[in-house]
Design an enzyme around this catalytic site. Sequence first.
Site, PDB file in Angstrom:
ATOM      1  CB  CYS A  82     -13.719  -0.855   0.588  1.00 15.22           C
ATOM      2  SG  CYS A  82     -14.792  -2.290   0.455  1.00 15.22           S
ATOM      3  CG  PHE A 130      -2.131  -0.975   0.869  1.00 15.90           C
ATOM      4  CD1 PHE A 130      -3.310  -0.543   0.284  1.00 15.90           C
ATOM      5  CD2 PHE A 130      -1.983  -2.320   1.117  1.00 15.90           C
ATOM      6  CE1 PHE A 130      -4.321  -1.437  -0.034  1.00 15.90           C
ATOM      7  CE2 PHE A 130      -2.974  -3.225   0.806  1.00 15.90           C
ATOM      8  CZ  PHE A 130      -4.151  -2.789   0.228  1.00 15.90           C
TER       9      PHE A 130
HETATM   10  N1  LIG Z   1     -16.706  -5.285  -1.940  1.00 17.00           N
HETATM   11  C1  LIG Z   1     -15.677  -5.381  -1.130  1.00 17.00           C
HETATM   12  O1  LIG Z   1     -14.534  -5.527  -1.557  1.00 17.00           O
HETATM   13  C2  LIG Z   1     -15.893  -5.342   0.360  1.00 17.00           C
HETATM   14  C3  LIG Z   1     -14.840  -5.739   1.209  1.00 17.00           C
HETATM   15  C4  LIG Z   1     -15.048  -5.708   2.588  1.00 17.00           C
HETATM   16  C5  LIG Z   1     -16.258  -5.252   3.099  1.00 17.00           C
HETATM   17  N2  LIG Z   1     -17.246  -4.844   2.245  1.00 17.00           N
HETATM   18  C6  LIG Z   1     -18.520  -4.399   2.832  1.00 17.00           C
HETATM   19  O2  LIG Z   1     -19.440  -5.495   2.731  1.00 17.00           O
HETATM   20  C7  LIG Z   1     -20.759  -4.986   2.473  1.00 17.00           C
HETATM   21  C8  LIG Z   1     -21.299  -5.623   1.194  1.00 17.00           C
HETATM   22  O3  LIG Z   1     -20.500  -5.178   0.113  1.00 17.00           O
HETATM   23  P1  LIG Z   1     -20.643  -5.779  -1.364  1.00 17.00           P
HETATM   24  O4  LIG Z   1     -19.546  -5.175  -2.159  1.00 17.00           O
HETATM   25  O5  LIG Z   1     -20.770  -7.258  -1.264  1.00 17.00           O
HETATM   26  O6  LIG Z   1     -22.058  -5.155  -1.792  1.00 17.00           O
HETATM   27  P2  LIG Z   1     -22.914  -5.513  -3.091  1.00 17.00           P
HETATM   28  O7  LIG Z   1     -23.640  -4.281  -3.442  1.00 17.00           O
HETATM   29  O8  LIG Z   1     -22.059  -6.204  -4.095  1.00 17.00           O
HETATM   30  O9  LIG Z   1     -23.966  -6.616  -2.562  1.00 17.00           O
HETATM   31  C9  LIG Z   1     -24.986  -6.352  -1.630  1.00 17.00           C
HETATM   32  C10 LIG Z   1     -26.119  -7.343  -1.878  1.00 17.00           C
HETATM   33  O10 LIG Z   1     -27.089  -7.226  -0.826  1.00 17.00           O
HETATM   34  C11 LIG Z   1     -28.355  -7.471  -1.399  1.00 17.00           C
HETATM   35  N3  LIG Z   1     -29.400  -7.023  -0.456  1.00 17.00           N
HETATM   36  C12 LIG Z   1     -29.939  -5.784  -0.302  1.00 17.00           C
HETATM   37  N4  LIG Z   1     -30.884  -5.829   0.673  1.00 17.00           N
HETATM   38  C13 LIG Z   1     -30.923  -7.103   1.143  1.00 17.00           C
HETATM   39  C14 LIG Z   1     -31.675  -7.770   2.150  1.00 17.00           C
HETATM   40  N5  LIG Z   1     -32.570  -7.134   2.905  1.00 17.00           N
HETATM   41  N6  LIG Z   1     -31.460  -9.072   2.367  1.00 17.00           N
HETATM   42  C15 LIG Z   1     -30.536  -9.754   1.639  1.00 17.00           C
HETATM   43  N7  LIG Z   1     -29.791  -9.184   0.668  1.00 17.00           N
HETATM   44  C16 LIG Z   1     -29.975  -7.867   0.426  1.00 17.00           C
HETATM   45  C17 LIG Z   1     -28.311  -6.756  -2.738  1.00 17.00           C
HETATM   46  O11 LIG Z   1     -29.295  -7.242  -3.623  1.00 17.00           O
HETATM   47  C18 LIG Z   1     -26.885  -7.090  -3.189  1.00 17.00           C
HETATM   48  O12 LIG Z   1     -26.869  -8.274  -3.964  1.00 17.00           O
HETATM   49  C19 LIG Z   1     -20.628  -3.471   2.419  1.00 17.00           C
HETATM   50  O13 LIG Z   1     -20.926  -2.944   3.671  1.00 17.00           O
HETATM   51  C20 LIG Z   1     -19.174  -3.254   2.088  1.00 17.00           C
HETATM   52  O14 LIG Z   1     -18.697  -2.029   2.566  1.00 17.00           O
HETATM   53  C21 LIG Z   1     -17.093  -4.895   0.892  1.00 17.00           C
END
Ligand SMILES: NC(=O)c1ccc[n+]([C@@H]2O[C@H](COP(=O)([O-])OP(=O)(O)OC[C@H]3O[C@@H](n4cnc5c(N)ncnc54)[C@H](O)[C@@H]3O)[C@@H](O)[C@H]2O)c1
Length: 467
Positions: free
Chosen positions: A266, A255
């Site tokens: 993120c 990093f």
């Molecule tokens: N993407 C990353 O690299 C990453 C890494 C670490 C942490 N995070 C955190 O993890 C969380 C999820 O991130 P992501 O990138 O997977 O998001 P994303 O947008 O790819 O996926 C979220 C999913 O949740 C679903 N959803 C919405 N409401 C719902 C409900 N009531 N019940 C079940 N499913 C529901 C949506 O349809 C979607 O498919 C976030 O808070 C993010 O900050 C993400």
Amino acid sequence: MANVTIFGAGYVGVPTGAHFARTHTVTVYDPDARKVQSINDVIEKKSDSLHIHEKGLIELLQENHENIHATSDILEALEDPEIIFIAVGTPPNEKGRANLKYVCAAAEQIAKNIKNDCVVLNKSTVPPGTAYLVKEIIENNRVNDVKISVGSCPEFLAEGTAIEDLRTPDRIVYGCDDQDALDRVTDFFLYLHGKATLCPMSTVSSEVTKYAANALLATKISFMNSLAMLCDSIGANVREVQDGVGKDTRIGRKFLNASMGYGGSCFPKDTMAIAEYGQLFKSPLEIIESTIKVNDKTTNYFTEKIIETFGSDLSGKNFIVWGIGFKARTDDLRESKPVQVAKELMDRGAHVHIYDTVAGALTNFVNENNCYEGKFTLHHEQYEMVSEAIDGLVIGNEHEKFRNLNIKILKIMRGKHIYDGKNILNNRLIKDLIASGFTYKSIGKDSVASEIEKNKLISFLKNEYMD
Ligand SMILES: NC(=O)c1ccc[n+]([C@@H]2O[C@H](COP(=O)([O-])OP(=O)(O)OC[C@H]3O[C@@H](n4cnc5c(N)ncnc54)[C@H](O)[C@@H]3O)[C@@H](O)[C@H]2O)c1
């Protein structure tokens, strides 16, 4: 073996589910039936494409097919889970705060449909204290007489390397104030990982840990980016500085790569969210606030280099952008810096030719940028757009295909300008480019392409540092 339900079939939920399915029984729940279908089709080997791109994910789902399935039926999802992970989105709202509406909706659904005792762990990145809010929502909406403990288990995977990150994590952070529930979660993870990786703690500490880690990583990048701008001014090479600093084991090399700024779903969101949280609690996090400012400044610094070459009106100019995902090997364009640069070029009248190694990144670009229709062309081959009509090439992410560019082919471009947004070209290649009539611009290593102005530095020192 435990029964687990994951709420959210996104970049976190699906890889996590596939990983847990190595030793546990997993149900992935998402109200979006299209995503659910896509996962089940892959698990049943009816299809080889998912709604998200993640290296190795399809293979892992198919390998563990006996232990995992997806559903959009809430009753089926909450049949008898012992642990529920909430992994729904927490996108920033207009104030930069994490939007908790999906987390709260999931909590309400759990409360209304759960029929057995269980532990609910929030995996979404949320402001500290959210697990207590989730607990309150569940208690206020609970229909059946069951015991539900709530805690947090923040996720540290990175898109592009998610499967490997999940398989060999440095640590697994989880928190719950109910000791019995915390012990059950420890048992759950012990089936997957060694004891040394486990990091149990209090609920709120685990929530703070997630933001602290992301903010510190983002700060390392902004720290090096601010030095990169100085390096360009004085003729130093930031890559050399990165190595010199990073080989100090107290600091570490990771990093520290200067670039046009960090993007993705993120770092921008999480730095903003924790900075805003600090402000609201009258405990401002000044270093993180500076990290955010430097990040914005660095992207402008990079686009300014293009504008300096051509002037602010780019009508009639044609640019290539290689790599549109916020990093290599992802279709995720959230807060992608190359997207931001491409838009800036189009806003100024240019036409942009876009190539990415991940086809889904190109599809997402079209879907998310309808308003730019006609101002860009997508390409599925790296060099197919190279022609006499091209004025410059922008390297948007760090994919290795972009490291070793073919000068013979690029020489045909009428504007021989390379803008390396990720500082990935090596010194020898840059010198070959210069010898072939190209200019080279980067973030902190422009000196490789130009002579150091030693006299300027000497007179600066004489003027400012000698009485
Ligand atoms: N993407 C990353 O690299 C990453 C890494 C670490 C942490 N995070 C955190 O993890 C969380 C999820 O991130 P992501 O990138 O997977 O998001 P994303 O947008 O790819 O996926 C979220 C999913 O949740 C679903 N959803 C919405 N409401 C719902 C409900 N009531 N019940 C079940 N499913 C529901 C949506 O349809 C979607 O498919 C976030 O808070 C993010 O900050 C993400």
